[in-house]
Scaffold this motif. Sequence first.
Motif, mmCIF file in Angstrom:
data_model
loop_
_atom_site.group_PDB
_atom_site.id
_atom_site.type_symbol
_atom_site.label_atom_id
_atom_site.label_comp_id
_atom_site.label_asym_id
_atom_site.label_seq_id
_atom_site.Cartn_x
_atom_site.Cartn_y
_atom_site.Cartn_z
ATOM 1 N N TYR A 157 40.793 38.089 34.746
ATOM 2 C CA TYR A 157 39.448 37.525 34.723
ATOM 3 C C TYR A 157 39.391 36.361 35.721
ATOM 4 C CZ TYR A 157 39.321 39.962 30.206
ATOM 5 O OH TYR A 157 39.402 40.891 29.198
ATOM 6 N N HIS A 158 38.513 36.463 36.703
ATOM 7 C CA HIS A 158 38.326 35.400 37.687
ATOM 8 C C HIS A 158 36.982 34.724 37.400
ATOM 9 C CE1 HIS A 158 41.095 38.256 39.670
ATOM 10 N NE2 HIS A 158 41.627 37.175 40.216
ATOM 11 N N LEU A 159 37.033 33.476 36.968
ATOM 12 C CA LEU A 159 35.835 32.754 36.549
ATOM 13 C C LEU A 159 35.665 31.517 37.419
ATOM 14 C CD1 LEU A 159 36.460 32.919 32.685
ATOM 15 C CD2 LEU A 159 35.272 34.592 34.138
ATOM 16 N N ALA A 162 32.326 40.041 29.712
ATOM 17 C CA ALA A 162 33.053 40.947 30.608
ATOM 18 C C ALA A 162 33.623 42.132 29.825
ATOM 19 C CB ALA A 162 34.160 40.185 31.327
ATOM 20 N N ASN A 163 34.173 41.864 28.662
ATOM 21 C CA ASN A 163 34.763 42.935 27.848
ATOM 22 C C ASN A 163 33.719 43.943 27.378
ATOM 23 O OD1 ASN A 163 37.264 41.759 28.106
ATOM 24 N ND2 ASN A 163 37.279 40.825 26.068
ATOM 25 N N LYS A 213 26.674 39.868 37.217
ATOM 26 C CA LYS A 213 27.711 38.912 36.849
ATOM 27 C C LYS A 213 27.167 37.986 35.756
ATOM 28 C CE LYS A 213 30.493 40.383 40.070
ATOM 29 N NZ LYS A 213 31.694 41.177 39.731
ATOM 30 N N ASP A 253 34.322 37.430 38.075
ATOM 31 C CA ASP A 253 33.924 38.112 36.850
ATOM 32 C C ASP A 253 32.894 37.328 36.058
ATOM 33 O OD1 ASP A 253 35.809 40.494 36.786
ATOM 34 O OD2 ASP A 253 37.226 38.846 37.033
ATOM 35 N N GLY A 254 32.605 36.110 36.484
ATOM 36 C CA GLY A 254 31.619 35.307 35.782
ATOM 37 C C GLY A 254 31.577 33.893 36.321
ATOM 38 N N PRO A 261 37.375 37.860 44.064
ATOM 39 C CA PRO A 261 36.796 38.575 42.918
ATOM 40 C C PRO A 261 36.198 37.585 41.924
ATOM 41 C CG PRO A 261 39.196 38.493 42.746
ATOM 42 C CD PRO A 261 38.838 37.894 44.079
ATOM 43 N N ARG A 301 44.085 43.501 32.775
ATOM 44 C CA ARG A 301 43.044 43.086 33.710
ATOM 45 C C ARG A 301 43.105 41.579 33.890
ATOM 46 N NH1 ARG A 301 36.903 43.385 31.707
ATOM 47 N NH2 ARG A 301 36.723 42.268 33.677
ATOM 48 N N ALA A 317 26.001 41.463 31.331
ATOM 49 C CA ALA A 317 25.793 40.434 32.350
ATOM 50 C C ALA A 317 24.457 39.770 32.068
ATOM 51 C CB ALA A 317 25.817 41.027 33.753
#
Length: 379
Positions: free
Chosen positions: A30-32, A245-246, A222, A196-197, A194, A28, A250
Motif C-alpha cells: 500500500y503506497h499512501l 483499498a481492500n 483513488k 493507493d490513496g 504508485p 500487496r 474510492a
Amino acid sequence: MKYVDEFRDAALARGIAAAIAREAATGRTYHLMEFCGGHTHAVSRYGIPDLLPDNVRMIHGPGCPVCVLPVGRIDDAIAIARQPGVILCTYGDVLRVPGSGRFSLLKAKADGADVRMVLSTMDALRIAEENPNREVVFLAIGFETTTPPTAVAVHAAQAKGLRNFTVFCNHVLTPAAIRGIMDSPEVRELGTLPLDGIVGPAHVSVVIGSRPYEFVAEAYRKPVVIAGFEPLDVLQAILMLIRQANEGRAVVENQFTRAVTPDGNRKAQRLVADTFDVRPSFEWRGLGSLPDSGLRLKEAFSAFDAERRFAVPGRAVPDHKGCECGDILRGVKKPSDCKLFGSVCTPENPMGSCMVSAEGGCAAHYTYGRFRDHRPAVP
C-alpha cells in the motif's frame, strides 16, 4: 476535542497499528501519500512509519507551501526588496529559502535590504501605516489556509486608503497540485510512483471543505481520507484508506470531522473569490507549471499588486544540480535518497527548500532523527 492527550494515547495508537497490520493484506503493498506538510511533520515526529507493517509505505507529497515556491519567485522577491524605499515583509521560514546562487532574502537583508519577518498580514499592514513614505510589500505565500488573511489585509488597505501597501502574491491551490501529481508521468505513464490513496490536508480542508477532492475518487479512482494532525488522526486515516483499498472503493472520507465539513468555510471562500482571480498557470517547484493552480489579485485591487507596481525578473530558474527537492516534492524520492541530505544539506545550511521549512520532508526527516541511519561515517 477536550484534551490533546486524547489524540496521543500510546495504547490507542498501538491498537490502531495492530488493526492496520491485521487488515493490510499480505502479498500487496500500500503506497499512501500524505499530501500536507503538517502531516509529514506528524509522521516523522511521532514515528508513525515504525508502527506500520513493511507493506504500508508513506510517501511525502508537495503540501509545504514554502517548499513548492520556485527559485524564480524567490529571485523576484529579492529583486523587489532591493529596490530603493521598499520594506519587504513575509513569514519567517520564507527568509531562508535559497534563490539563485543560494542567495536568500535573509542574505539580502544582511546586504542592506529592509526585509522584515511578520507573524500576520496585519503586521505588514501596520508597518505600512507607520511608514507612509516607504513602499511596503507583503510576500504572500500559502495554500487556501493563509489566503483569506491576505484578502483581509487587501480589503483593509483599500478601506484605509493606503497607497504604499502591495502584495506579492504566491498563493496556490491544493486540488490543482493533487491533480498535477495524479497526471504526472511518474503516476500515469512510468509507474514509478504508485499511489493507493491520499491522506487529505487538514487546515486547507477547514477552509475549502471535503467536496473539492471528489474528483480524485471519481476521475482517478483513488481514495482520499481527510485527517487531523495528531498521531491517532493519521493512523486512523491510514486504516480507513487500507479498508477502502481492500474493498475496491474510492471515495472521499472525513476523519477530521471535529473541524472539517463538506462545504468548508463559505464566508472565507466568498472573501477569497471577491479578492483573487485564478492564474491560467503557475510554476511549482518540482511540479513545473500547473494550470489553474495559483492566485493573483483581481483588477479591482490592481493598485495593491506588487507585480504590477514593481519590475520583477519573472524568470524560471532551475534548482541546484545536486538538490533532489523536486523529486522529493513529487514523492518520487525519499529525503535520504539525496546525496546532500544530512551532510552538505542540514537545517543550519539548507541547500533546498525541503530542508528550510519545518514542514518540509527533509527537515522533518532530519529533525526527528530519521537521518541517523544515513549520516556519513566519521573517520
